[in-house]
Write an enzyme that holds these catalytic residues in place. Structure first.
Site, PDB file in Angstrom:
ATOM      1  N   GLU A   1       0.820  -1.367  -0.532  1.00 32.80           N
ATOM      2  CA  GLU A   1       0.140   0.003  -0.076  1.00 32.80           C
ATOM      3  C   GLU A   1       0.374   1.170  -0.038  1.00 32.80           C
ATOM      4  OE1 GLU A   1      -2.912  -0.322   3.339  1.00 32.80           O
ATOM      5  OE2 GLU A   1      -3.833  -2.450   2.811  1.00 32.80           O
TER       6      GLU A   1
ATOM      7  N   ASN B   1       1.868  -5.125  -3.133  1.00 33.65           N
ATOM      8  CA  ASN B   1       0.606  -5.685  -2.619  1.00 33.65           C
ATOM      9  C   ASN B   1      -0.456  -4.608  -2.733  1.00 33.65           C
ATOM     10  OD1 ASN B   1      -1.652  -7.600  -2.413  1.00 33.65           O
ATOM     11  ND2 ASN B   1      -1.455  -6.693   0.314  1.00 33.65           N
TER      12      ASN B   1
ATOM     13  N   HIS C   1     -10.625  -6.484  -1.670  1.00 38.00           N
ATOM     14  CA  HIS C   1     -11.678  -6.055  -0.518  1.00 38.00           C
ATOM     15  C   HIS C   1     -12.801  -5.470  -1.745  1.00 38.00           C
ATOM     16  CE1 HIS C   1      -9.027  -7.571   3.050  1.00 38.00           C
ATOM     17  NE2 HIS C   1      -8.138  -5.857   2.237  1.00 38.00           N
TER      18      HIS C   1
ATOM     19  N   GLU D   1      -6.200 -10.412  -0.695  1.00 36.14           N
ATOM     20  CA  GLU D   1      -7.001 -10.194   0.377  1.00 36.14           C
ATOM     21  C   GLU D   1      -8.212 -10.593   0.396  1.00 36.14           C
ATOM     22  OE1 GLU D   1      -5.546  -6.916   2.594  1.00 36.14           O
ATOM     23  OE2 GLU D   1      -2.925  -7.443   1.696  1.00 36.14           O
TER      24      GLU D   1
ATOM     25  N   ASP E   1     -12.101 -10.851  -0.305  1.00 33.92           N
ATOM     26  CA  ASP E   1     -13.589 -10.792   0.901  1.00 33.92           C
ATOM     27  C   ASP E   1     -14.539 -10.190   0.039  1.00 33.92           C
ATOM     28  OD1 ASP E   1     -13.020  -8.152   1.576  1.00 33.92           O
ATOM     29  OD2 ASP E   1     -11.905  -9.442   3.928  1.00 33.92           O
TER      30      ASP E   1
END
Length: 399
Positions: free
Chosen positions: A183, A226, A262, A290, A292
Site C-alpha cells: 500500500e 501488494n 476487498h 485478500e 472478501d
C-alpha cells in the site's frame, strides 16, 4: 449436481469434468461431530477430495486464507477449515512489524513461528505479510499513522534494511512469497507520504531497495508488491503499473503484484481480469491476496448492532456473483498463481469493525457452516479442472 454458471473449459466437456470428481461436491460442516472426528483421524497434510485446495490443484491454482493464529490450534472448527480447505496461509498480524519488534532490538517471532510450523505439518505454503508497510508500525519507530518519525533519514534506511534482513532471513527457504511492500500509493495515484518515502528524499526509491534487500535475505521466495483498489482502472492502478514496469526495467527482483480484492456489493465489479492481465503482460505473476465480499447486513436485536445476514436476497445473490467473477478472473489469467480469502468465517472477519452495517463477507458463517458463496467457489474450481495445468507460482522463477 446442478451448475448454473458457465465457465469455458476448452475441449473437455462438463460431464467429463464432473465425472472426474469421484465424490459429489458436498458442502462441508466444520461443526459436525463426524467431520471433526474425521479430521482428528486424518494425518496432517492429507488432501480431502472435493476441498478447495484439492480442486484448485487441478489447474495449479493455490487457494489460500488469512489466518488468525490465536484461533489456529485453539478453535477446532476453525483449524479444521484452515487445514482442509487451503494450501497457502497468510498471517493476519503476526508477521507485521509492530508484532515482531515491539521494542527496538527485541523480537517476538513466536506467533509467526507457530504458523510456519503448522503450515509445514499440513502441506501448506506461507505467504509472508508484510515487510514494509506504513501501518501497524511499532511506536518506537513511527507515529501519526506511519507518517512521522524521530529518526534521521539515514537511520530509517538502516532500520528498514535490518528489519527486512532479520525477518526475511529468519524464514529463509520457508516462505513461498513475501508481500515486500504494501500500500505505497494513495487512491489518487500519488505516493503515500510515509516515513519511508520521506527518508528516501520524497521518493519511491525505497521500494526498489526493499525488494533488493528481501531478495538478498531469501532468494528463493517470490517477491510481491501488494495493494488495494488497483483492481479498478484508474490513477492508483496506473501508478502501481508504472512503478512495477520501472522496477522490472531496472532489474529489481520483483516477481509479482498482489491485488487485495476487498470488494463491496455497493460498488460495481472491477475490470479485474483485464487489469491483472495487463500486469501479467509485464512478465509478472499476479495474485488475488485478500479476497472478501462485503454487503449490507440486517440489523441486530439491539439498536446499533448488526447480524451477519445479508440485507436481502438481492444482496446475497450479488455477493455470490462477485465471488464467481473474482475467481474466474484469476482462472483466466495464466499468471495468476493464487487466490487468497481474507479470513475463514464471518465471526472473525475484520469487516464489521471497520464498516458498521456491512459484513457477511466470507465463505463460512458465524457457526463455521459453509455458505452458498463456498459452493460457488467450489463449483467454479471443479469446472476449471478441465483446463490445462499451467501455473505453479513456485519460487522466484517468475523473474
Amino acid at each position: 449436481m446442478s451448475v448454473r454458471r458457465s465457465l469455458v473449459i476448452g475441449t473437455v466437456g462438463l460431464a467429463a469434468v464432473l465425472a472426474a470428481q469421484t465424490t459429489a461436491l458436498a458442502t462441508p460442516s466444520a461443526t459436525s461431530a463426524g467431520t471433526q472426528a474425521a479430521a482428528a483421524a486424518r494425518p496432517p497434510g492429507v488432501i480431502v477430495e472435493g476441498s478447495l485446495r484439492a480442486l484448485g490443484s487441478f489447474t495449479g491454482l493455490r487457494i489460500g486464507t488469512a489466518v488468525n493464529t490465536d484461533l489456529l490450534g485453539a478453535d477446532p472448527a476453525y483449524t479444521e477449515i484452515v487445514n482442509r480447505e487451503f494450501n497457502t496461509v497468510t498471517p493476519e498480524n503476526v508477521m507485521k512489524w509492530e508484532v515482531v519488534e515491539p521494542t527496538r532490538g527485541s523480537y517476538d517471532f513466536s506467533g509467526a513461528d507457530e504458523l510456519v510450523k503448522s503450515a509445514q505439518q499440513n502441506g501448506q505454503l506461507v505467504r509472508g505479510h508484510t515487510l514494509v508497510w506504513h501501518s501497524q508500525l511499532p511506536s518506537w519507530l513511527a507515529s501519526n499513522g506511519g507518517m512521522t518519525t524521530t529518526f534521521t533519514d539515514q537511520q530509517v534506511k538502516d532500520i528498514v534494511k535490518k528489519h527486512i534482513q532479520d525477518e526475511a532471513g529468519r524464514y529463509k527457504g520457508r516462505i513461498w512469497a513475501w508481500d515486500v511492500v504494501n500500500e505505497a500509493f494513495n487512491d489518487d495515484g500519488t505516493p503515500r507520504q510515509s516515513i519511508f518515502y520521506k527518508a528516501w528524499g520524497n521518493s519511491t526509491d525505497y521500494i526498489a531497495d526493499a525488494f533488493r534487500w528481501a531478495d538478498q535475505a531469501d532468494p528463493s521466495a517470490q517477491l510481491f508488491y501488494n495493494d488495494y483498489n488497483i483492481e479498478y482502472t484508474g490513477p492508483k492502478s496506473q501508478a502501481v503499473y508504472d512503478l512495477v514496469k520501472k522496477l522490472k526495467a531496472q532489474g529489481v527482483p520483483i516477481d509479482g503484484v498482489g491485488f487485495q480484492t476487498h470488494l463491496s456489493t455497493q460498488y460495481g465489479f472491477p475490470d479485474l481480469q483485464q487489469t491483472m492481465q495487463r500486469f501479467a503482460d509485464l512478465g509478472l505473476n499476479v495474485a488475488e491476496t485478500e479476497v472478501d465480499v462485503r454487503t449490507a447486513v440486517k440489523p441486530g436485536a439491539t439498536a446499533g448492532t448488526f447480524t451477519s445476514e445479508p440485507l436481502s436476497n438481492l444482496h446475497a445473490s450479488t455477493q455470490q456473483a462477485y465471488w464467481d467473477q473474482s475467481l474466474k478472473a484469476c482462472l483466466f489469467v495464466q499468471r495468476c498463481v493464487s487466490y487468497t480469502v481474507w479470513g475463514v468465517a464471518d465471526s472473525n472477519s475484520w469487516i464489521p469493525g471497520v464498516f458498521p452495517g456491512e459484513g457477511a463477507a466470507l465463505l463460512f458463517n458465524d457457526s463455521y457452516q459453509a455458505k452458498r458463496e463456498y459452493t460457488v467457489v467450489q463449483q467454479d474450481l471443479a469446472l476449471a479442472a478441465g483446463m490445462a495445468r499451467h501455473r505453479t507460482g513456485e519460487g522466484s522463477g517468475g523473474r
